[in-house]
Write an enzyme that holds these catalytic residues in place. Structure first.
Site, PDB file in Angstrom:
ATOM      1  N   ASP A  97     -86.107  64.791  63.124  1.00 19.40           N
ATOM      2  CA  ASP A  97     -87.299  64.977  63.959  1.00 19.40           C
ATOM      3  C   ASP A  97     -87.890  66.377  63.798  1.00 19.40           C
ATOM      4  OD1 ASP A  97     -86.442  62.535  64.740  1.00 19.40           O
ATOM      5  OD2 ASP A  97     -85.779  63.146  66.732  1.00 19.40           O
ATOM      6  N   ASP A 115     -79.553  60.132  59.620  1.00 14.26           N
ATOM      7  CA  ASP A 115     -79.751  61.547  59.249  1.00 14.26           C
ATOM      8  C   ASP A 115     -78.456  62.331  59.434  1.00 14.26           C
ATOM      9  OD1 ASP A 115     -80.030  61.417  62.066  1.00 14.26           O
ATOM     10  OD2 ASP A 115     -81.699  62.835  62.145  1.00 14.26           O
ATOM     11  N   GLU A 124     -82.651  54.697  60.143  1.00 13.58           N
ATOM     12  CA  GLU A 124     -82.371  55.070  61.534  1.00 13.58           C
ATOM     13  C   GLU A 124     -80.906  55.393  61.756  1.00 13.58           C
ATOM     14  OE1 GLU A 124     -84.630  56.391  63.469  1.00 13.58           O
ATOM     15  OE2 GLU A 124     -85.753  54.518  63.498  1.00 13.58           O
ATOM     16  N   SER A 145     -89.356  65.991  72.215  1.00 19.50           N
ATOM     17  CA  SER A 145     -88.533  67.217  72.245  1.00 19.50           C
ATOM     18  C   SER A 145     -88.697  68.034  70.972  1.00 19.50           C
ATOM     19  CB  SER A 145     -87.044  66.921  72.417  1.00 19.50           C
ATOM     20  OG  SER A 145     -86.827  65.716  73.029  1.00 19.50           O
TER      21      SER A 145
HETATM   22  C1  GLA Z   1     -83.179  60.776  67.365  1.00 19.52           C
HETATM   23  C2  GLA Z   1     -82.556  62.015  66.718  1.00 19.52           C
HETATM   24  C3  GLA Z   1     -82.676  61.999  65.194  1.00 19.52           C
HETATM   25  C4  GLA Z   1     -82.218  60.662  64.603  1.00 19.52           C
HETATM   26  C5  GLA Z   1     -82.842  59.492  65.376  1.00 19.52           C
HETATM   27  C6  GLA Z   1     -82.278  58.168  64.922  1.00 19.52           C
HETATM   28  O1  GLA Z   1     -84.557  60.794  67.196  1.00 19.52           O
HETATM   29  O2  GLA Z   1     -83.153  63.183  67.216  1.00 19.52           O
HETATM   30  O3  GLA Z   1     -81.972  63.061  64.633  1.00 19.52           O
HETATM   31  O4  GLA Z   1     -80.834  60.580  64.573  1.00 19.52           O
HETATM   32  O5  GLA Z   1     -82.661  59.598  66.770  1.00 19.52           O
HETATM   33  O6  GLA Z   1     -82.598  57.923  63.600  1.00 19.52           O
END
Ligand code: GLA
Length: 392
Positions: A174, A38, A35, A129
């Site tokens: 995501d 990325d 988490e 999203s």
């Molecule tokens: C959101 C962001 C992702 C990632 C997560 C945390 O979902 O869109 O890119 O950073 O938070 O892991």
């Protein structure tokens, strides 16, 4: 809502035409582990869900993209000649952002009528999203004449739309999983190189119970962006003082200790520590999943939650409450917040025959402490975004 009902709804709004109606969809996701790394060059381990966003679309021969959604009264009509003008829309800016970025990247965007329908709860940290972006991108690109898509490029363009048009500095996780997931598999993604592996998603006697805190925090985006810039600041200080790291996730804890004194704000040290330990947990999680060692995997989930809570400070009262309740319930071998945090969802690894009991206790305790109900979801691992070819 069934596809045929959606098409009827579409026809009620836009009327009949000789043009063909097409349907596209893309899934939401949960992240198993990895988490907030990325955007720090780390690995992530998401799974696409059955919850998704559906786009019913038809070209309309004008220079307008008309959009409606089944859940809101909002309607948008955007000119394809000035797509940069719609950043402030309350609903629809993600979609027009995608159209704008695709157009700038050389995709032909043509006028069309669109109806959206989503089952990914909004603002719950399940990537509603990204799933809207990916479904929109596939629809617009294909209707503009590009039938064969490079899905990695689609994911990157959707991320760009969110970064540059919406102003949310998200990483690539995501959009990537929403575009490229494989049914029955989780995705192990190296966010530095974008190399990825589809990993069979088999939890043996256990299942993932997704619990929604059912609270959306208004500050989520700004807190997210703040975390991201804290990480950038930490890396910059480390590199100014002798380091030469491309990103925080390539450091080891021993490396980090050498720079501790330069990181004058304690939060910067903590953010960096989260990235380094989370990267290590994520790589180990892949090993445990492949070995079928679900209990060890579950332990990592709990450790990851603690790191998100204490070092990254991106959980909050509701997520902490769910975690504290979950780990005391019989049959639970792992639990953590998932997604961006500050509200949103938790995933817990629960023995299959204990799921009903889990929900019962969770609901009762959560209501007692927080004052409103949590929501629950279960889902198989789904595939990434695509056009639906056989909906008739
Ligand atoms: C959101 C962001 C992702 C990632 C997560 C945390 O979902 O869109 O890119 O950073 O938070 O892991």
């Amino acid at each position: 809502m069934k596809y045929k009902e959606l098409v009827n709804e579409f026809l009620k709004i836009y009327g009949e035409s000789s043009e063909r109606i097409r349907i596209f969809e893309a899934p939401g996701r949960v992240n198993l582990i990895g988490e907030h790394i990325d955007y720090n060059g780390g690995h992530v381990f998401p799974v696409a869900l059955e919850l998704k966003n559906i786009v019913v679309a038809r070209t309309n021969g004008t220079n307008k993209i008309n959009m409606r959604v089944t859940s809101l009264p909002d309607r948008v009509s955007a000119s394809i000649n000035s797509l940069e003008d719609y950043k402030c829309l309350k609903w629809g800016n993600y979609q027009i952002g995608v159209a704008y970025i695709l157009q700038k990247a050389g995709y032909e965007i043509i006028g069309c009528d669109i109806l959206y329908h989503g089952t990914v709860p909004y603002g719950a940290g399940l990537s509603s999203s990204a799933s809207i972006e990916v479904a929109t991108a596939i629809a617009l690109a294909k209707m503009g004449g590009k039938e064969k898509l490079n899905m990695v490029e689609i994911a990157l363009l959707c991320q760009k739309a969110e970064n540059k048009y919406v102003g949310m500095n998200c990483g690539i996780m995501d959009q990537f999983v929403s575009a490229l997931a494989r049914k029955g598999h989780a995705m192990f993604l190296d966010c530095n190189t974008l190399e990825y592996e589809h990993v069979p998603f088999d939890l043996g006697d256990y299942t993932l119970a997704i619990t929604n805190t059912n609270t959306s925090h208004k500050l989520t985006d700004s807190q997210y962006n703040e975390r991201r810039s804290e990480c950038e600041r930490a890396l910059e200080i480390i590199n100014k003082n002798g380091g030469s790291y491309d990103n925080l996730c390539t450091m080891s804890i021993t490396d980090l200790e050498k720079y501790k004194d330069f990181l004058d704000e304690e939060v910067l040290y903590k953010r960096a520590r989260h990235c380094i330990t989370e990267e290590d947990r994520t790589v180990r999680a892949l090993y445990f999943i492949k070995m079928g060692d679900i209990k060890s995997f579950g332990k990592l989930l709990c450790e990851a939650n603690i790191s998100m809570r204490d070092d990254y400070q991106a959980t909050g009262k509701e997520l902490d409450t769910i975690f504290n309740i979950a780990i005391r319930i019989e049959g639970v071998i792992g639990s953590r917040m998932t997604g961006g945090g500050f509200g949103g969802c938790n995933i817990s690894l629960v023995k299959k025959d204990k799921v009903e009991k889990f929900k019962y206790i969770m609901k009762k305790e959560y209501m007692r402490i927080i004052g409103h109900e949590p929501f629950f979801y279960e889902s198989n691992a789904e595939k990434g975004g695509s056009e639906l070819l056989h909906w008739r």
